[in-house]
Design a protein around this motif. Structure first.
Motif, PDB file in Angstrom:
ATOM      1  N   ALA A 134      64.578 -30.593 126.856  1.00 36.24           N
ATOM      2  CA  ALA A 134      65.456 -30.072 125.815  1.00 36.24           C
ATOM      3  C   ALA A 134      66.803 -30.800 125.829  1.00 36.24           C
ATOM      4  O   ALA A 134      67.336 -31.184 124.780  1.00 36.24           O
ATOM      5  CB  ALA A 134      65.670 -28.569 126.015  1.00 36.24           C
ATOM      6  N   THR A 137      66.372 -34.290 124.481  1.00 38.73           N
ATOM      7  CA  THR A 137      66.293 -34.300 123.014  1.00 38.73           C
ATOM      8  C   THR A 137      67.685 -34.251 122.394  1.00 38.73           C
ATOM      9  O   THR A 137      68.006 -35.027 121.491  1.00 38.73           O
ATOM     10  CB  THR A 137      65.470 -33.102 122.519  1.00 38.73           C
ATOM     11  OG1 THR A 137      64.134 -33.202 123.032  1.00 38.73           O
ATOM     12  CG2 THR A 137      65.407 -33.076 120.997  1.00 38.73           C
ATOM     13  N   ARG A 198      67.690 -26.084 118.679  1.00 40.29           N
ATOM     14  CA  ARG A 198      67.189 -24.743 119.007  1.00 40.29           C
ATOM     15  C   ARG A 198      66.391 -24.168 117.844  1.00 40.29           C
ATOM     16  O   ARG A 198      65.340 -23.530 118.045  1.00 40.29           O
ATOM     17  CB  ARG A 198      68.369 -23.828 119.345  1.00 40.29           C
ATOM     18  CG  ARG A 198      67.951 -22.441 119.816  1.00 40.29           C
ATOM     19  CD  ARG A 198      69.154 -21.604 120.235  1.00 40.29           C
ATOM     20  NE  ARG A 198      69.696 -22.054 121.513  1.00 40.29           N
ATOM     21  CZ  ARG A 198      70.828 -22.732 121.664  1.00 40.29           C
ATOM     22  NH1 ARG A 198      71.544 -23.052 120.577  1.00 40.29           N
ATOM     23  NH2 ARG A 198      71.253 -23.089 122.840  1.00 40.29           N
ATOM     24  N   PHE A 201      62.905 -26.073 117.398  1.00 41.78           N
ATOM     25  CA  PHE A 201      61.931 -25.793 118.455  1.00 41.78           C
ATOM     26  C   PHE A 201      61.865 -24.296 118.781  1.00 41.78           C
ATOM     27  O   PHE A 201      61.469 -23.924 119.887  1.00 41.78           O
ATOM     28  CB  PHE A 201      62.288 -26.576 119.721  1.00 41.78           C
ATOM     29  CG  PHE A 201      62.099 -28.059 119.586  1.00 41.78           C
ATOM     30  CD1 PHE A 201      60.869 -28.644 119.849  1.00 41.78           C
ATOM     31  CD2 PHE A 201      63.155 -28.865 119.174  1.00 41.78           C
ATOM     32  CE1 PHE A 201      60.692 -30.007 119.715  1.00 41.78           C
ATOM     33  CE2 PHE A 201      62.986 -30.232 119.040  1.00 41.78           C
ATOM     34  CZ  PHE A 201      61.747 -30.817 119.310  1.00 41.78           C
ATOM     35  N   SER A 202      62.225 -23.463 117.821  1.00 47.65           N
ATOM     36  CA  SER A 202      62.232 -22.007 118.048  1.00 47.65           C
ATOM     37  C   SER A 202      60.856 -21.463 118.411  1.00 47.65           C
ATOM     38  O   SER A 202      60.749 -20.413 119.045  1.00 47.65           O
ATOM     39  CB  SER A 202      62.771 -21.285 116.811  1.00 47.65           C
ATOM     40  OG  SER A 202      61.976 -21.601 115.671  1.00 47.65           O
ATOM     41  N   GLY A 203      59.815 -22.161 118.032  1.00 50.65           N
ATOM     42  CA  GLY A 203      58.464 -21.713 118.359  1.00 50.65           C
ATOM     43  C   GLY A 203      58.013 -22.076 119.756  1.00 50.65           C
ATOM     44  O   GLY A 203      56.893 -21.745 120.159  1.00 50.65           O
ATOM     45  N   ASN A 204      58.871 -22.755 120.506  1.00 52.47           N
ATOM     46  CA  ASN A 204      58.545 -23.168 121.872  1.00 52.47           C
ATOM     47  C   ASN A 204      59.565 -22.544 122.827  1.00 52.47           C
ATOM     48  O   ASN A 204      60.582 -23.160 123.146  1.00 52.47           O
ATOM     49  CB  ASN A 204      58.575 -24.697 121.965  1.00 52.47           C
ATOM     50  CG  ASN A 204      58.087 -25.209 123.301  1.00 52.47           C
ATOM     51  OD1 ASN A 204      58.074 -24.490 124.305  1.00 52.47           O
ATOM     52  ND2 ASN A 204      57.670 -26.465 123.338  1.00 52.47           N
ATOM     53  N   PRO A 205      59.306 -21.311 123.306  1.00 59.72           N
ATOM     54  CA  PRO A 205      60.279 -20.588 124.147  1.00 59.72           C
ATOM     55  C   PRO A 205      60.680 -21.351 125.411  1.00 59.72           C
ATOM     56  O   PRO A 205      61.854 -21.301 125.810  1.00 59.72           O
ATOM     57  CB  PRO A 205      59.534 -19.292 124.506  1.00 59.72           C
ATOM     58  CG  PRO A 205      58.514 -19.134 123.426  1.00 59.72           C
ATOM     59  CD  PRO A 205      58.085 -20.518 123.055  1.00 59.72           C
ATOM     60  N   ASP A 206      59.735 -22.033 126.048  1.00 59.04           N
ATOM     61  CA  ASP A 206      60.055 -22.764 127.275  1.00 59.04           C
ATOM     62  C   ASP A 206      61.044 -23.900 126.992  1.00 59.04           C
ATOM     63  O   ASP A 206      61.969 -24.151 127.772  1.00 59.04           O
ATOM     64  CB  ASP A 206      58.778 -23.338 127.901  1.00 59.04           C
ATOM     65  CG  ASP A 206      57.864 -22.246 128.427  1.00 59.04           C
ATOM     66  OD1 ASP A 206      58.374 -21.155 128.743  1.00 59.04           O
ATOM     67  OD2 ASP A 206      56.638 -22.479 128.514  1.00 59.04           O
ATOM     68  N   PHE A 207      60.829 -24.572 125.863  1.00 60.21           N
ATOM     69  CA  PHE A 207      61.720 -25.665 125.479  1.00 60.21           C
ATOM     70  C   PHE A 207      63.115 -25.128 125.190  1.00 60.21           C
ATOM     71  O   PHE A 207      64.115 -25.671 125.670  1.00 60.21           O
ATOM     72  CB  PHE A 207      61.156 -26.381 124.252  1.00 60.21           C
ATOM     73  CG  PHE A 207      61.944 -27.597 123.841  1.00 60.21           C
ATOM     74  CD1 PHE A 207      61.592 -28.855 124.280  1.00 60.21           C
ATOM     75  CD2 PHE A 207      63.048 -27.479 122.995  1.00 60.21           C
ATOM     76  CE1 PHE A 207      62.311 -29.984 123.903  1.00 60.21           C
ATOM     77  CE2 PHE A 207      63.778 -28.595 122.605  1.00 60.21           C
ATOM     78  CZ  PHE A 207      63.400 -29.847 123.066  1.00 60.21           C
ATOM     79  N   VAL A 208      63.185 -24.057 124.403  1.00 60.64           N
ATOM     80  CA  VAL A 208      64.475 -23.460 124.027  1.00 60.64           C
ATOM     81  C   VAL A 208      65.223 -22.974 125.260  1.00 60.64           C
ATOM     82  O   VAL A 208      66.455 -23.080 125.342  1.00 60.64           O
ATOM     83  CB  VAL A 208      64.268 -22.311 123.028  1.00 60.64           C
ATOM     84  CG1 VAL A 208      65.579 -21.578 122.769  1.00 60.64           C
ATOM     85  CG2 VAL A 208      63.703 -22.849 121.718  1.00 60.64           C
TER      86      VAL A 208
END
Length: 284
Positions: A134, A137, A198, A201-208
């Protein structure tokens, strides 16, 4: 103008693909750009009549890229890029001494592309090894797009409000008003990037969750100001080199833009600002 816009859009899409895929894909893109940029710089220098030891520069690229690849794959402790520079400069000096002539101009012409753009690309590579994907990115988006945002807003602000020349000898079209407009846009863009990433990538909790380690918003405002200023200096530095060498562009590989160096001049300086920022804030 149409050709320039289309090329710019294609370049942006390529960079976005690299940002999303990260890892070896982005590393390969940066490495390729590094080699092409060093080639373009040597070609510009040769237009002055000075003959650099070009193979030493390409040797530096090969060794430093290999060193960075090892560091990327294994650990940061294997960072050997400075030794690659040392060995390459020594090799160039040995070659010039063997010619038996006073060729300090050739030595300087050989070493300069290793430093600029060479070392600058290594800073971009270091962004790939930040704390988590994250953060990487966010850093890559800032490094690659802050300069473009700065350029676009500086251009239009200068066209609408520009009255005072910024650097009439190096770049006659740039204005102080345009510079201020570009800096303001860079600050706003830098502040918006964490929230934008944020949201995307809201659909990827681990990334956020990885974004939680980022510094506060005011820190990104400072980064935007510094990166924007660095970008403008990078643009003017490239113009200075081109005027010294008597060339309009570094190359012709990017229609409407010139060479890779013509597109990367500000980005390389932004990359330095970003790696310093993320290292100082403990995310390196």
């Amino acid at each position: 103008m149409t050709k320039r816009v289309l090329t710019g859009a294609a370049f942006a899409l390529l960079v976005l693909a690299g940002v999303l895929l990260q890892g070896w894909v982005m590393f390969a893109l940066i490495s390729l750009a590094m080699v092409v940029s060093v080639f373009e710089m040597y070609r510009a220098i040769r237009a002055t009549g000075i003959e650099p030891v070009r193979w030493a520069g390409y040797f530096f690229c090969a060794i430093s890229i290999a060193a960075q690849a090892g560091a990327f794959y294994l650990s940061k402790d294997m960072h050997l890029s400075m030794y690659a520079l040392l060995i390459s400069v020594m090799a160039a000096m040995i070659r010039l001494v063997m010619r038996g002539k006073v060729a300090v101009d050739s030595l300087m012409a050989t070493v300069f592309p290793m430093l600029y753009p060479g070392i600058f690309y290594l800073a971009l590579m270091d962004l790939l090894r930040l704390k988590n994907p994250a953060v990487v990115t966010v850093a890559l988006v800032l490094a690659f797009f802050c300069a473009s945002i700065n350029d676009v807003f500086a251009l239009f602000t200068g066209m609408c409000l520009g009255k005072h020349k910024l650097s009439p000898i190096l770049s006659p079209k740039k204005t102080v008003e345009g510079s201020i407009g570009g800096l303001a846009a860079s600050v706003l863009f830098a502040m918006a990037v964490p929230s934008l990433v944020r949201l995307i990538f809201s659909g990827n909790p681990d990334f956020v969750a990885g974004l939680a380690v980022l510094p506060p918003l005011w820190a990104f405002a400072i980064l935007g100001l510094v990166a924007g200023a660095f970008s403008q200096v990078g643009d003017l530095a490239a113009s200075m080199v081109k005027r010294h060498c008597g060339v309009k562009d570094f190359g012709h590989i990017l229609p409407g833009h010139g060479g890779v160096m013509d597109r990367m001049d500000g980005i390389l300086f932004c990359g330095v600002a970003c790696i310093l920022f993320f290292t100082i804030t403990g995310l390196g």
